[in-house]
Design a protein around this motif. Structure first.
Motif, PDB file in Angstrom:
ATOM      1  N   HIS A  58      45.166  45.143  41.760  1.00 28.32           N
ATOM      2  CA  HIS A  58      43.685  45.568  41.374  1.00 28.32           C
ATOM      3  C   HIS A  58      43.805  45.852  39.653  1.00 28.32           C
ATOM      4  O   HIS A  58      44.075  46.788  39.365  1.00 28.32           O
ATOM      5  N   HIS A  60      42.388  44.502  35.795  1.00 30.77           N
ATOM      6  CA  HIS A  60      41.302  43.678  34.866  1.00 30.77           C
ATOM      7  C   HIS A  60      41.858  43.782  33.572  1.00 30.77           C
ATOM      8  O   HIS A  60      41.731  44.358  32.613  1.00 30.77           O
ATOM      9  N   LYS A 149      36.425  38.135  45.546  1.00 31.96           N
ATOM     10  CA  LYS A 149      35.825  39.676  45.446  1.00 31.96           C
ATOM     11  C   LYS A 149      34.350  39.567  45.351  1.00 31.96           C
ATOM     12  O   LYS A 149      34.080  38.336  44.555  1.00 31.96           O
ATOM     13  N   HIS A 237      39.227  49.936  46.019  1.00 29.19           N
ATOM     14  CA  HIS A 237      39.047  51.412  45.224  1.00 29.19           C
ATOM     15  C   HIS A 237      38.094  52.381  46.279  1.00 29.19           C
ATOM     16  O   HIS A 237      37.253  52.871  45.744  1.00 29.19           O
ATOM     17  N   ASP A 316      43.006  49.517  39.667  1.00 32.10           N
ATOM     18  CA  ASP A 316      41.755  49.259  38.993  1.00 32.10           C
ATOM     19  C   ASP A 316      41.752  49.427  37.633  1.00 32.10           C
ATOM     20  O   ASP A 316      40.884  49.889  36.888  1.00 32.10           O
TER      21      ASP A 316
HETATM   22 ZN    ZN Z   1      38.052  46.659  39.552  1.00 35.94          ZN
END
Ligand code: ZN
Ligand code: URP
Length: 462
Positions: A58, A60, A149, A237, A316
């Motif tokens: 995960h 970004h 997602k 998460h 994340d």
């Molecule tokens: Zn995320």
């Protein structure tokens, strides 16, 4: 010519074995004793653990939030990943409204190609559901993007329940897996509007407007939709004890739930948001969604780790500088870009606070940060395991050192770390990516971006 690691302690999902590893042509060629051939390079790693390269499920990187871009792009983010023992990241390619999945995927390939220092794959975040998107999910699978997602929160990204249902039915049909950001976005928006109307603008109100029950409500709703669609759901998460209870109930009813959490929900808690009366903006560093929760939640998630409820840990990683980015919300907490850094420290944190504190074994750790991710995301047994024939993605961890995590020593391109001052046990002395030694004594020895796109299969546990 090959490379042989001798005298290491090789960590498998079940046990730790003393054996040597010979690497040739990017893969593990043999394991055992007396493996050295003429002209081989021999590295003595006596006493060190050899772990399968970690997989971060995960991240970004290079994400446009509409007001700013994440501080880390594929170059800096993957450098940070590999220095911290993560040899593969799975980033969220994200569809803009009106865009096809193919366009979104092409955008992400452009962001990553020739820039990545570790291997990478993509999930596809669907924000604009329609018939073409449904059809094109198969195209994504054909392109090696076997996971998707959907957001149940964020005004500009969230989808409706019916769309979740339709996407799950489609994904079941084609063997995909959809991850869900589980928070009730409509109610959060109402709470945020109300807070702002009452001049509550500090970052503290980010946390106050995202109560735990809005995560568990979304999980409950998603699990019911998954039950009707007869499709597996991946919850990304997870942050709360209440949410975990809902997941256990759903699993007991036969719903297949794949469960991810992140180190911040195990190790940090909502005391970082300070008090309502605080004037400081420091809490903005912890503005992420879901927000940090209570100590009871930390404990419940550790228990979920210990008893196998949580399948794997991502980060994340969604970094923004404190100065120049987080401060976009200096007068309005809802304008603070959501997210924090973590890709560099996940393996160390799990080793220090999981293994060294006796909560999990080193073998549990390797499953949580690597093997289970590889299995759920169609990378296994190419990645996620140390065995003959697998990619030689190897992390050599010397367990006998201790230092402190600080922003001044980090590789990730951001001006803070949420783990500032945390102790860090062990040091990553070597990282091999497909047999290439890219990190030595925590530094790059090969400064070229040799990370490759990983075309993934559908889920595979064999
Ligand atoms: Zn995320
Ligand atoms: O605050 C976060 N986590 N930002 C990144 C987007 C998401 O929710 O995954």
């Amino acid at each position: 010519m090959g490379t042989v690691l001798i005298n290491g302690r090789v960590v498998t999902p079940e046990e730790t074995i003393e054996c040597d590893i010979r690497i040739e042509n990017e893969v593990i060629e043999s394991m055992g004793k007396n493996l050295i051939k003429e002209n081989d390079k021999v590295i003595d790693v006596k006493g060190a653990y050899i772990l399968p390269g970690a997989i971060d499920t995960h991240t970004h990187f290079d994400l446009d939030t509409g007001t700013t871009f994440t501080a880390d792009n594929f170059e800096t983010g993957t450098k940070a990943a590999i220095v911290g023992g993560t040899t593969t990241i799975l980033d969220f390619a994200t569809q803009n409204k009106g865009e096809s999945l193919e366009e979104a995927l092409n955008n992400w390939h452009k962001k990553a190609q020739y820039k990545a220092y570790c291997d990478y794959g993509f999930h596809m975040a669907i924000t604009d559901w329609n018939e073409k998107v449904s059809k094109d999910m198969q195209l994504m699978i054909d392109e090696g993007v076997t996971s998707f997602k959907m957001y149940m929160a964020y005004k500009n990204l969230m989808v409706k329940d019916r769309e979740i249902y339709e996407a799950l039915v489609r994904s079941k049909e084609i063997g995909g897996l959809i991850g869900f950001h589980c928070e009730n976005g409509d109610i959060i928006d109402a709470l945020v509007d109300n807070a702002k109307k009452n001049h509550k603008t500090k970052p503290y109100y980010h946390f106050k407007t995202r109560p735990a029950c809005l995560e568990s409500e979304a999980i409950n709703r998603l699990a019911s939709i998954g039950e009707v669609a007869k499709a597996p759901v991946w919850i990304v998460h997870l942050s709360t004890e209440m949410g975990l209870k809902e997941i256990k109930k759903a699993r007991a009813k036969g719903v297949e739930v794949v469960l991810e959490s992140c180190p911040q929900y195990l190790l940090l808690d909502n005391s970082y948001y300070g008090k309502e009366t605080d004037e400081s903006f420091e809490a903005a560093k912890y503005v992420m969604s879901p927000p940090l929760r209570g100590k009871n939640d930390n404990e419940a998630l550790w228990e979920g780790i210990r008893n196998g409820d949580i399948d794997f840990l991502g980060t994340d990683h969604c970094s923004f500088n404190y100065k120049g980015q987080k401060d976009l919300g200096i007068d309005d907490f809802s304008k603070i870009p959501n997210g924090g850094p973590g890709v560099e420290h996940r393996v160390y944190l799990m080793y220090t606070y999981g293994v060294c504190e006796g909560k999990i074994s080193i073998n549990d750790m390797s499953r949580l940060v690597s093997t289970n991710a590889a299995k759920n995301f169609g990378l296994y047994p190419k990645k996620g395991i140390i065995q003959v024939g697998s990619d030689a993605d190897l992390v050599v961890l010397n367990p006998n050192t201790e230092t402190i995590i600080t922003k001044d020593k980090q590789t990730q391109n951001v001006d803070y770390t949420p783990y500032e001052g945390f102790k860090r046990k062990g040091s990553i002395e070597h990282v091999f990516l497909r047999g290439n030694e890219v990190v030595k004594d925590e530094n790059f020895i090969d400064n070229s971006p040799i990370g490759l796109y990983q075309r993934r299969n559908v889920r595979n546990f064999d």
